[in-house]
Write a protein that holds these residues in place. Structure first.
Motif, PDB file in Angstrom:
ATOM      1  N   GLN A   1     -14.438   5.741 -26.259  1.00  0.00           N
ATOM      2  CA  GLN A   1     -13.963   7.210 -26.371  1.00  0.00           C
ATOM      3  C   GLN A   1     -12.552   5.782 -25.324  1.00  0.00           C
ATOM      4  O   GLN A   1     -11.215   6.392 -25.214  1.00  0.00           O
ATOM      5  CB  GLN A   1     -14.139   8.526 -25.572  1.00  0.00           C
ATOM      6  N   GLU A   2     -13.390   5.568 -24.236  1.00  0.00           N
ATOM      7  CA  GLU A   2     -12.854   5.159 -23.279  1.00  0.00           C
ATOM      8  C   GLU A   2     -11.821   3.361 -22.935  1.00  0.00           C
ATOM      9  O   GLU A   2     -10.443   3.404 -22.844  1.00  0.00           O
ATOM     10  CB  GLU A   2     -13.095   4.250 -21.833  1.00  0.00           C
ATOM     11  N   VAL A   3     -12.231   2.770 -24.709  1.00  0.00           N
ATOM     12  CA  VAL A   3     -12.295   2.083 -25.253  1.00  0.00           C
ATOM     13  C   VAL A   3     -11.070   2.430 -26.417  1.00  0.00           C
ATOM     14  O   VAL A   3      -9.508   1.463 -25.673  1.00  0.00           O
ATOM     15  CB  VAL A   3     -12.358   1.076 -25.635  1.00  0.00           C
ATOM     16  N   ASP A   4     -11.566   3.596 -26.840  1.00  0.00           N
ATOM     17  CA  ASP A   4      -9.926   3.382 -27.740  1.00  0.00           C
ATOM     18  C   ASP A   4      -8.718   4.711 -26.570  1.00  0.00           C
ATOM     19  O   ASP A   4      -7.967   4.134 -27.340  1.00  0.00           O
ATOM     20  CB  ASP A   4     -10.575   4.467 -28.239  1.00  0.00           C
ATOM     21  N   GLU A   5      -8.967   5.059 -25.923  1.00  0.00           N
ATOM     22  CA  GLU A   5      -8.163   5.858 -25.057  1.00  0.00           C
ATOM     23  C   GLU A   5      -7.133   4.648 -23.795  1.00  0.00           C
ATOM     24  O   GLU A   5      -5.320   4.557 -23.933  1.00  0.00           O
ATOM     25  CB  GLU A   5      -8.519   6.478 -24.014  1.00  0.00           C
TER      26      GLU A   5
ATOM     27  N   ARG B   1     -20.988  -6.157 -13.139  1.00  0.00           N
ATOM     28  CA  ARG B   1     -20.074  -5.701 -13.800  1.00  0.00           C
ATOM     29  C   ARG B   1     -20.191  -6.009 -14.964  1.00  0.00           C
ATOM     30  O   ARG B   1     -19.922  -7.566 -15.391  1.00  0.00           O
ATOM     31  CB  ARG B   1     -18.461  -6.250 -12.827  1.00  0.00           C
ATOM     32  N   MET B   2     -19.619  -5.129 -16.107  1.00  0.00           N
ATOM     33  CA  MET B   2     -19.027  -5.761 -17.388  1.00  0.00           C
ATOM     34  C   MET B   2     -17.786  -4.907 -17.701  1.00  0.00           C
ATOM     35  O   MET B   2     -17.975  -3.826 -17.620  1.00  0.00           O
ATOM     36  CB  MET B   2     -20.446  -5.502 -18.469  1.00  0.00           C
TER      37      MET B   2
ATOM     38  N   GLY C   1      -7.928   0.808 -23.692  1.00  0.00           N
ATOM     39  CA  GLY C   1      -8.067  -0.325 -24.190  1.00  0.00           C
ATOM     40  C   GLY C   1      -9.257  -0.892 -22.845  1.00  0.00           C
ATOM     41  O   GLY C   1      -9.784  -2.736 -23.480  1.00  0.00           O
ATOM     42  N   GLU C   2     -10.263  -0.449 -22.534  1.00  0.00           N
ATOM     43  CA  GLU C   2     -11.244  -1.550 -21.659  1.00  0.00           C
ATOM     44  C   GLU C   2     -11.878  -0.178 -21.310  1.00  0.00           C
ATOM     45  O   GLU C   2     -11.585   1.044 -20.511  1.00  0.00           O
ATOM     46  CB  GLU C   2     -10.558  -2.389 -20.442  1.00  0.00           C
ATOM     47  N   ALA C   3     -13.420  -0.655 -21.134  1.00  0.00           N
ATOM     48  CA  ALA C   3     -14.057   0.686 -20.536  1.00  0.00           C
ATOM     49  C   ALA C   3     -15.084  -0.713 -19.215  1.00  0.00           C
ATOM     50  O   ALA C   3     -15.407  -1.942 -19.662  1.00  0.00           O
ATOM     51  CB  ALA C   3     -15.064   0.830 -21.336  1.00  0.00           C
ATOM     52  N   VAL C   4     -15.402  -0.622 -18.183  1.00  0.00           N
ATOM     53  CA  VAL C   4     -15.808  -0.776 -17.366  1.00  0.00           C
ATOM     54  C   VAL C   4     -17.112  -0.134 -16.955  1.00  0.00           C
ATOM     55  O   VAL C   4     -17.536   0.957 -16.849  1.00  0.00           O
ATOM     56  CB  VAL C   4     -15.992  -0.873 -15.530  1.00  0.00           C
ATOM     57  N   THR C   5     -18.767  -0.884 -17.298  1.00  0.00           N
ATOM     58  CA  THR C   5     -20.158  -0.463 -16.383  1.00  0.00           C
ATOM     59  C   THR C   5     -20.605  -1.142 -16.192  1.00  0.00           C
ATOM     60  O   THR C   5     -20.036  -2.269 -14.963  1.00  0.00           O
ATOM     61  CB  THR C   5     -20.196  -0.032 -17.853  1.00  0.00           C
ATOM     62  N   GLU C   6     -21.966  -0.949 -15.843  1.00  0.00           N
ATOM     63  CA  GLU C   6     -22.879  -2.582 -14.778  1.00  0.00           C
ATOM     64  C   GLU C   6     -23.673  -2.698 -16.301  1.00  0.00           C
ATOM     65  O   GLU C   6     -24.279  -1.452 -16.118  1.00  0.00           O
ATOM     66  CB  GLU C   6     -23.189  -1.788 -13.545  1.00  0.00           C
TER      67      GLU C   6
ATOM     68  N   PRO D   1     -30.939  -2.697 -18.841  1.00  0.00           N
ATOM     69  CA  PRO D   1     -30.179  -1.677 -18.444  1.00  0.00           C
ATOM     70  C   PRO D   1     -28.768  -1.687 -18.657  1.00  0.00           C
ATOM     71  O   PRO D   1     -28.202  -2.666 -17.620  1.00  0.00           O
ATOM     72  CB  PRO D   1     -30.699  -1.321 -17.154  1.00  0.00           C
ATOM     73  N   MET D   2     -28.139  -0.466 -19.322  1.00  0.00           N
ATOM     74  CA  MET D   2     -26.678  -0.225 -18.536  1.00  0.00           C
ATOM     75  C   MET D   2     -26.892   0.666 -18.115  1.00  0.00           C
ATOM     76  O   MET D   2     -27.016   2.061 -18.269  1.00  0.00           O
ATOM     77  CB  MET D   2     -25.983  -0.433 -20.142  1.00  0.00           C
ATOM     78  N   LEU D   3     -25.361   0.974 -17.305  1.00  0.00           N
ATOM     79  CA  LEU D   3     -25.192   2.274 -16.153  1.00  0.00           C
ATOM     80  C   LEU D   3     -24.854   3.517 -17.365  1.00  0.00           C
ATOM     81  O   LEU D   3     -23.168   2.706 -18.143  1.00  0.00           O
ATOM     82  CB  LEU D   3     -24.558   1.999 -15.281  1.00  0.00           C
ATOM     83  N   ASN D   4     -24.572   4.291 -17.428  1.00  0.00           N
ATOM     84  CA  ASN D   4     -23.226   5.619 -17.965  1.00  0.00           C
ATOM     85  C   ASN D   4     -22.743   5.987 -17.001  1.00  0.00           C
ATOM     86  O   ASN D   4     -23.338   6.634 -15.461  1.00  0.00           O
ATOM     87  CB  ASN D   4     -24.359   6.351 -18.683  1.00  0.00           C
ATOM     88  N   THR D   5     -21.797   5.625 -16.748  1.00  0.00           N
ATOM     89  CA  THR D   5     -20.396   5.865 -15.597  1.00  0.00           C
ATOM     90  C   THR D   5     -20.379   7.325 -15.840  1.00  0.00           C
ATOM     91  O   THR D   5     -19.544   7.410 -14.448  1.00  0.00           O
ATOM     92  CB  THR D   5     -19.339   5.313 -15.745  1.00  0.00           C
TER      93      THR D   5
END
Length: 390
Positions: free
Chosen positions: A163-167, A179-180, A169-174, A106-110
């Motif tokens: 979109q977050e990585v494109d803008e 934490r990932m 360079g990194e996106a943080v989720t769980e 399971p991955m969190l949709n932030t």
């Protein structure tokens, strides 16, 4: 000479018969267009679905695959002992083996705090596991624990990570409440197994996986030395290794995976049934149009019949009409399908493309459909007696 036999009156009678009633002609073309579009779209969708289901497999850098004897498909990949890969390294021709660990977590949709399953593939990033240049250029990032690469073609319901990585360079989720950090993107596309894909190192994945054990491998990637015959190595490994593993050449493994989904899911049947329905609908429409055309011109045909024209001539006229209708319906049907394929690629990220083979098959089916309907429509004319008609 052949043209004179087909058109002894010196005019394209079939064409004139069709365009005399323009509304009827366009109705027939519209019906055939619908049938062509439906059949061609379903065939393209079928090809795309089964290519998509082996999308991750096709990107793996392996000449031979090793799986558990209880292996079903990549999403349910029961493990086998790591020592089997170590044993395989002793087989002549084997250059390198890479253990791969896979599973859905399971991955969190932030954005909305919901969770959905993401399919994770993990390995030691010190070695190559994928042939994709984008993955290969970024695998060094995975050496840091808690870092992942994310499939940009994953469904947007998983979260706004692309979109977050494109803008930034990194996106943080769980992932599994851990934490990932997503620090890069690649492109494989979703499969039947999950809505999205993620790559991590084995050190990152195994602590998240229930009972994660580095000595139990999900999938073994085996690369061979140049010039080595994969089939010979597979035969050697099959004889040498215990029965708790199975070994496949690259193509055999892809075929196995696609065959699993064809046999275990109703997808193939549904698509085939849809094509059959489209074929029947198109044939009925063409039959009704041509049958009505025969009735409308029955007296003219009877006149020609009474002065010596044979039934074969009238049959040839109706079959010519069938061919004309099939061509006029096939062209716009192909164009509509191209548009549908374009939107399917943009919205669903499926590899739907027109191919010459599929176009040839659909045109053949369309021609068969129209000729069959035309042949049935001539029955009344063949049995008509000119004396009775007048």
């Amino acid at each position: 000479m052949l043209l004179n036999k087909l058109m002894p009156l010196g005019i394209p009678l079939a064409w004139l018969n069709l365009i005399k009633e323009k509304k009827r002609f366009f109705a027939a073309v519209a019906g055939i267009t619908f049938a062509v579009t439906m059949m061609m779209f379903q065939m393209g969708l079928n090809s795309a679905l089964f290519k998509q289901v082996v999308g991750p497999h096709a990107e793996m850098a392996a000449d031979i695959f090793m799986v558990s004897s209880q292996y079903e498909y990549l999403g349910v990949s029961k493990g086998f002992p790591l020592r089997r890969l170590v044993q395989a390294e002793g087989e002549p021709g084997v250059a390198q083996t890479v253990p791969l660990y896979v599973g859905s977590l399971p991955m969190l949709n932030t954005a909305n705090r919901s969770t959905r399953e993401v399919f994770i593939m993990a390995w030691d990033p010190a070695v190559q596991a994928f042939d994709d240049e984008e993955i290969e250029s970024q695998r060094w990032k995975l050496k840091r624990e808690g870092v992942a690469l994310y499939d940009r073609l994953s469904r947007p319901e998983l979260g706004p990570f692309v979109q977050e990585v494109d803008e930034t360079g990194e996106a943080v989720t769980e992932v599994a409440n851990r934490r990932m950090a997503i620090e890069g993107l690649f492109s494989i596309s979703p499969t039947f197994v999950a809505d999205g894909n993620m790559l991590t190192s084995a050190d990152t994945f195994l602590p998240l996986w229930p009972g994660g054990d580095p000595s139990v491998v999900s999938l073994g990637l085996i690369r061979l030395e140049p010039g080595t015959d994969p089939a010979a190595v597979v035969a050697g490994l099959t004889d040498y290794l215990p029965d708790d593993v199975r070994v496949y050449t690259r193509q055999a493994f892809l075929d196995y995976e696609m065959q699993y989904w064809r046999e275990r899911t109703p997808i193939g049947f549904v698509i085939t049934a849809s094509m059959a329905v489209a074929l029947i609908v198109g044939a009925v429409i063409v039959y009704q149009i041509l049958y009505t055309d025969v009735n409308d011109h029955l007296e003219e045909y009877a006149t020609l019949k009474s002065i010596g024209f044979r039934d074969s001539y009238f049959t040839s006229v109706i079959l010519q009409e069938s061919v004309i209708l099939s061509v006029f319906g096939f062209i716009p049907g192909t164009l509509f399908t191209w548009v549908l394929f374009y939107f399917t690629r943009q919205i669903a990220h499926m590899a739907t493309y027109l191919s010459l083979l599929n176009c040839a098959i659909i045109f053949g089916l369309t021609l068969f459909m129209c000729l069959t309907a035309g042949a049935l429509a001539t029955r009344k004319l063949r049995h008509a007696n000119p004396a009775e008609i007048f």
